[in-house]
Structure formats: C-alpha cells, structure tokens
Design a protein around this motif. Structure first.
Motif, mmCIF file in Angstrom:
data_model
loop_
_atom_site.group_PDB
_atom_site.id
_atom_site.type_symbol
_atom_site.label_atom_id
_atom_site.label_comp_id
_atom_site.label_asym_id
_atom_site.label_seq_id
_atom_site.Cartn_x
_atom_site.Cartn_y
_atom_site.Cartn_z
ATOM 1 N N ALA A 1 5.718 14.342 -8.911
ATOM 2 C CA ALA A 1 6.388 13.274 -9.677
ATOM 3 C C ALA A 1 5.365 12.483 -10.488
ATOM 4 C CB ALA A 1 7.148 12.343 -8.731
ATOM 5 N N TRP A 2 4.227 12.234 -9.868
ATOM 6 C CA TRP A 2 3.166 11.459 -10.529
ATOM 7 C C TRP A 2 2.531 12.265 -11.673
ATOM 8 C CZ3 TRP A 2 1.801 7.168 -12.143
ATOM 9 C CH2 TRP A 2 0.471 6.792 -12.406
ATOM 10 N N LYS A 3 2.316 13.548 -11.413
ATOM 11 C CA LYS A 3 1.748 14.433 -12.437
ATOM 12 C C LYS A 3 2.659 14.479 -13.671
ATOM 13 C CE LYS A 3 -0.085 19.087 -12.528
ATOM 14 N NZ LYS A 3 0.009 20.406 -11.926
ATOM 15 N N TRP A 4 3.946 14.502 -13.412
ATOM 16 C CA TRP A 4 4.936 14.511 -14.496
ATOM 17 C C TRP A 4 4.860 13.212 -15.299
ATOM 18 C CZ3 TRP A 4 7.880 16.737 -17.863
ATOM 19 C CH2 TRP A 4 9.044 16.127 -18.342
ATOM 20 N N GLN A 5 4.747 12.097 -14.597
ATOM 21 C CA GLN A 5 4.638 10.806 -15.297
ATOM 22 C C GLN A 5 3.379 10.783 -16.170
ATOM 23 O OE1 GLN A 5 7.002 7.946 -14.830
ATOM 24 N NE2 GLN A 5 6.005 7.780 -16.820
ATOM 25 N N LEU A 6 2.277 11.312 -15.635
ATOM 26 C CA LEU A 6 1.025 11.352 -16.414
ATOM 27 C C LEU A 6 1.198 12.251 -17.645
ATOM 28 C CD1 LEU A 6 -1.551 11.649 -13.473
ATOM 29 C CD2 LEU A 6 -1.209 9.656 -14.966
ATOM 30 N N LEU B 1 8.171 5.629 1.783
ATOM 31 C CA LEU B 1 7.974 6.416 0.565
ATOM 32 C C LEU B 1 6.905 5.772 -0.317
ATOM 33 C CD1 LEU B 1 9.644 8.912 -0.889
ATOM 34 C CD2 LEU B 1 10.058 7.095 -2.520
ATOM 35 N N ILE B 2 6.959 4.455 -0.426
ATOM 36 C CA ILE B 2 5.955 3.735 -1.230
ATOM 37 C C ILE B 2 4.558 3.990 -0.661
ATOM 38 C CG2 ILE B 2 5.103 1.412 -1.841
ATOM 39 C CD1 ILE B 2 8.080 0.529 -1.954
ATOM 40 N N ARG B 3 4.448 3.936 0.655
ATOM 41 C CA ARG B 3 3.134 4.157 1.295
ATOM 42 C C ARG B 3 2.611 5.568 1.030
ATOM 43 N NH1 ARG B 3 2.223 -0.714 0.999
ATOM 44 N NH2 ARG B 3 3.229 -2.075 2.495
ATOM 45 N N VAL B 4 3.491 6.549 1.110
ATOM 46 C CA VAL B 4 3.045 7.928 0.848
ATOM 47 C C VAL B 4 2.625 8.056 -0.621
ATOM 48 C CG1 VAL B 4 3.703 10.379 0.837
ATOM 49 C CG2 VAL B 4 4.515 8.891 2.680
ATOM 50 N N PHE B 5 3.383 7.427 -1.507
ATOM 51 C CA PHE B 5 3.019 7.473 -2.934
ATOM 52 C C PHE B 5 1.635 6.854 -3.148
ATOM 53 C CE2 PHE B 5 2.779 5.735 -7.211
ATOM 54 C CZ PHE B 5 3.101 6.843 -7.967
ATOM 55 N N TYR C 1 11.268 4.862 -10.882
ATOM 56 C CA TYR C 1 10.864 3.454 -10.988
ATOM 57 C C TYR C 1 9.447 3.264 -10.449
ATOM 58 C CZ TYR C 1 12.165 -1.172 -12.461
ATOM 59 O OH TYR C 1 12.238 -2.327 -13.181
ATOM 60 N N ILE C 2 9.165 3.952 -9.351
ATOM 61 C CA ILE C 2 7.818 3.867 -8.764
ATOM 62 C C ILE C 2 6.775 4.422 -9.737
ATOM 63 C CG2 ILE C 2 6.315 4.857 -6.980
ATOM 64 C CD1 ILE C 2 8.600 4.603 -4.990
ATOM 65 N N THR C 3 7.027 5.609 -10.292
ATOM 66 C CA THR C 3 5.995 6.215 -11.155
ATOM 67 C C THR C 3 5.830 5.406 -12.445
ATOM 68 O OG1 THR C 3 7.586 7.788 -12.127
ATOM 69 C CG2 THR C 3 6.329 8.550 -10.222
ATOM 70 N N GLN C 4 6.931 4.862 -12.961
ATOM 71 C CA GLN C 4 6.810 4.037 -14.179
ATOM 72 C C GLN C 4 6.070 2.734 -13.890
ATOM 73 O OE1 GLN C 4 10.257 3.506 -16.651
ATOM 74 N NE2 GLN C 4 10.703 5.701 -16.758
ATOM 75 N N THR C 5 6.218 2.212 -12.674
ATOM 76 C CA THR C 5 5.480 1.000 -12.306
ATOM 77 C C THR C 5 3.994 1.336 -12.165
ATOM 78 O OG1 THR C 5 7.414 0.150 -11.136
ATOM 79 C CG2 THR C 5 5.293 -0.862 -10.593
#
Ligand code: WQD
Length: 344
Positions: free
Chosen positions: A331-336, A278-282, A206-210
């Motif tokens: 996780a972010w790299k995967w979303q990209l 977790l949000i802060r680290v992201f 949900y975080i990466t899609q946002t």
C-alpha cells in the motif's frame, strides 16, 4: 482455447487486481467499466504487469442496449465477474436512488443477458456489510443477515437475493457470491492499486495519504469501543489474496466442481486487527511515525467483525496468506508511486 471472462468494473480497485490474476492463469479477459470511479490508465498498469492488453470497452452496466451490443460484439463469454457498483456507504445515504439504480439495474441487465448469450457463470462481489454488527466473531456464512445500515449495504443484500431467486427459478447459470471483509494493499509491483477520488473514506488510503503529507493527520474514529485497545476491529485482507479467490471461484463454476448452483463464501483472513494495531504495523514497516488523533466515533461503524474463512479454505482450497506487513508495504509502495508519477 482460452476461456473468456468479462470483468465488469475491471478498471476499479479489486477488479483490476483480479484481471491480472485471471490473465496470469491463462484466461482471456475483457473489461467493461463506465470509468465513473476509475481511470483508463489502469489498463496500462495491467498491461505492464502481465504483458497482455485486455479488451476494454467503456460501457455502463445499467445501459441495457450498450450491454447487449457488447455481448454481440464479443461472443463466447464463459463467465462474468461483476464488480461494477457504487461503493461509498456515505454517498449512498445522500444519494440512495443513484445506488439502487446503479447496483440493482446493473445486476438485472447482466442476469437477463447471461442465458441469451449462453454465459454460464457469475461471480458476484458482495460484502461482510450484509452481516451488520455480528453477535459473535469470527462470523461464518450461516450468520444471520441483519437489516442493512445504509442504502449501499441494502443493495448488496438485495443483489444476493436477486441472484438466489433467479437461480431458484431454474435459470441456466451458476453463481458464487463472495463476501469480502476489508480489502487493502496493492499489487506488489505498484503498477496498480487503490485510487480514491477526493478525501479517502477508508482507513488504509487515509493512512498512506497522511504518511506522505497529503493529509495533516489521521482521525481515529473512537477509542472507547468494547475491544482490547478501544478501537474497532476489522479483518484486513490483501487485495491480491482476494483476487485469487475470484480465480478459484470462476474455475470452480466453469469446471463444474460443485453440484450447488449458488454458493456463498466469506473472504477474510480469520484474524481481527484493531485500527491502532494496523497503525502500529504501518509505522513499523515504513519506519515513519504516523500523525493521528483520536476523535469521536463515526456514525454507523461496526465495533468488531472478522471472518471465519473456513468454508473458503476447505471448499475452495483458498487461503489468505499475505502477512499484514507485506500488504501494508505494498500500500505504501503504491502511494509512493502515485507521488512519483505526480498523480498525488
Ligand atoms: C475501517 C476502520 C473506521 C477511516 C468496509 C468497506 C466499506 C463498506 C463496508 C464494503 C473503522 C476506522 C477509517 C479513518 C478511522 N463496504 N477509520 N479513520 O468501515 O469497515 O467499511 O465495509 O463492502 O466500503 O471498506 O472500512 O476502512 O472505512 O474503516 O479510524 O479515516 O477504520 O472507523 O473502524 P469499514 P473503513
């Protein structure tokens, strides 16, 4: 000759990462999956990472004839890692019979076929959900099993009992039950990762899609919990670390390293991290501020749970080592990558 491992649910999230780890360790891996919640393209991702194309057959584990035909076609399987299951807590409340059928019948079929085809070891995917809301944290394997709060959770409890009873009856198999905490992240190559269908239920997708603009904002479910920042606390474990534990567990069974016929291990980092942390680290690792809003609590959420992974650390010689920053980067790299490929 390389030992042969059947991975059920091998095109799914944790299954696919485990296939990579097993192949890299020299196992010959065969995958079955009914593709109900995953894509056949995952096989390409696995093959690009390891250079080895695993055998794949579209088989539903609830289909006994299909399962038997599979074992006849591919003799000599040494061990099974059984991931294939329905896993949405929410959906299980709406469709309990689907969950009981999928998750219970699959396991019964596998257990019945193991002695018939001389398969020695079973590594089983269980969940920290069996502990319910813990009386104290970190939680170890001897903590009481609480009544399940969803049909999904109940299937995991029942599955564990079925394995225990079958082994107790003298079945010629060994099993290791792995209780996962919250698996997140993706393979660092971004060739494979988690691919939720529709609106994600879990926090990190949900975080990466946002962050990439698919969702307008993340809803943080409650900040009035009895925790330091008021948000829930979880033990987020990197999916590659988690996958490596499956390799160690399978080695342990096949090399007869233990006299126990059934063992249970918690797989977590031992560190509780709140949703806000977790949000802060992201935000830190991506350099992007995340759009979020605090909303009401989500029904059924546990306030705080994290693992005592000491048993796995000592007995399996396994430890979750990936820093959270690295996991969220993957996780972010995967979303990209999904965006780049036009998938999402
Ligand atoms: C984590 C935290 C949410 C989404 C895990 C497994 C799940 C199940 C049980 C595993 C919670 C908060 C989430 C969002 C949020 N089975 N959150 N906004 O609930 O710990 O469930 O164990 O065997 O499949 O994942 O994981 O990722 O759903 O939630 O604020 O949009 O994030 O309230 O506190 P959970 P999760």
């Amino acid at each position: 000759m390389a030992k042969k491992i059947l991975v059920t649910g091998g095109t799914g999230y944790i299954g696919s990462h485990t296939v990579v780890v097993l192949q890299e360790a020299g196992y010959e891996v065969l995958i079955i999956d009914n593709l109900s919640n995953s894509s056949i393209d995952v096989i390409e991702g696995i093959t690009r990472i390891t250079g080895i194309r695993p055998v794949f057959e579209k088989v539903d584990c609830t289909d006994m004839d299909g399962m038997r035909a599979f074992f006849e076609k591919y003799p000599g399987i040494d061990g099974i890692i059984h991931f294939a299951a329905s896993k949405s807590v929410n959906e299980s409340v709406r469709k309990p019979l689907l969950y009981y059928r999928n998750n219970i019948v699959s396991l019964l079929n596998i257990l019945e076929l193991m002695p018939e085809f001389n398969v020695k070891g079973l590594v089983f995917s269980s969940s920290c959900t069996v502990y319910g809301e813990p009386d104290k944290n970190p939680i170890d394997e001897d903590a009481p099993i609480k009544p399940a709060t969803s049909p999904y959770g109940n299937t995991k409890q029942i599955n564990e009992e079925i394995i225990r009873d079958y082994i107790h009856s003298g079945a010629p198999i060994k099993s290791i039950i792995l209780r996962y905490f919250n698996p997140i992240g993706a393979h660092p190559s971004a060739e494979i990762g988690e691919l939720p269908i529709g609106e994600p239920q879990n926090l990190v997708p949900y975080i990466t899609q946002t962050a990439i603009g698919i969702r307008p904002y993340l809803k943080v479910f409650g900040n009035d919990y009895n925790t330091p920042d008021g948000t829930c606390i979880r033990d987020f474990i990197d999916v590659m670390d988690l996958s490596r534990a499956h390799l160690v567990a399978m080695d342990r069974i096949l090399e007869d390293k233990s006299d126990e016929k059934m063992e249970i291990f918690n797989l977590g980092t031992g560190r509780g991290v709140s949703v806000m942390e977790l949000i802060r680290v992201f935000e830190k690792v991506t350099g992007k501020p995340l759009n979020y809003q605090i909303v009401g609590r989500r029904e059924g959420d546990i306030e705080q749970i994290w693992a005592n992974p000491e048993k796995a650390n000592k007995v399996l010689g396994w430890k979750a080592e990936t820093p959270l920053e690295e996991t969220l980067t993957s996780a972010w790299k995967w979303q990209l990558k999904l965006r780049e490929r036009g998938i999402m």
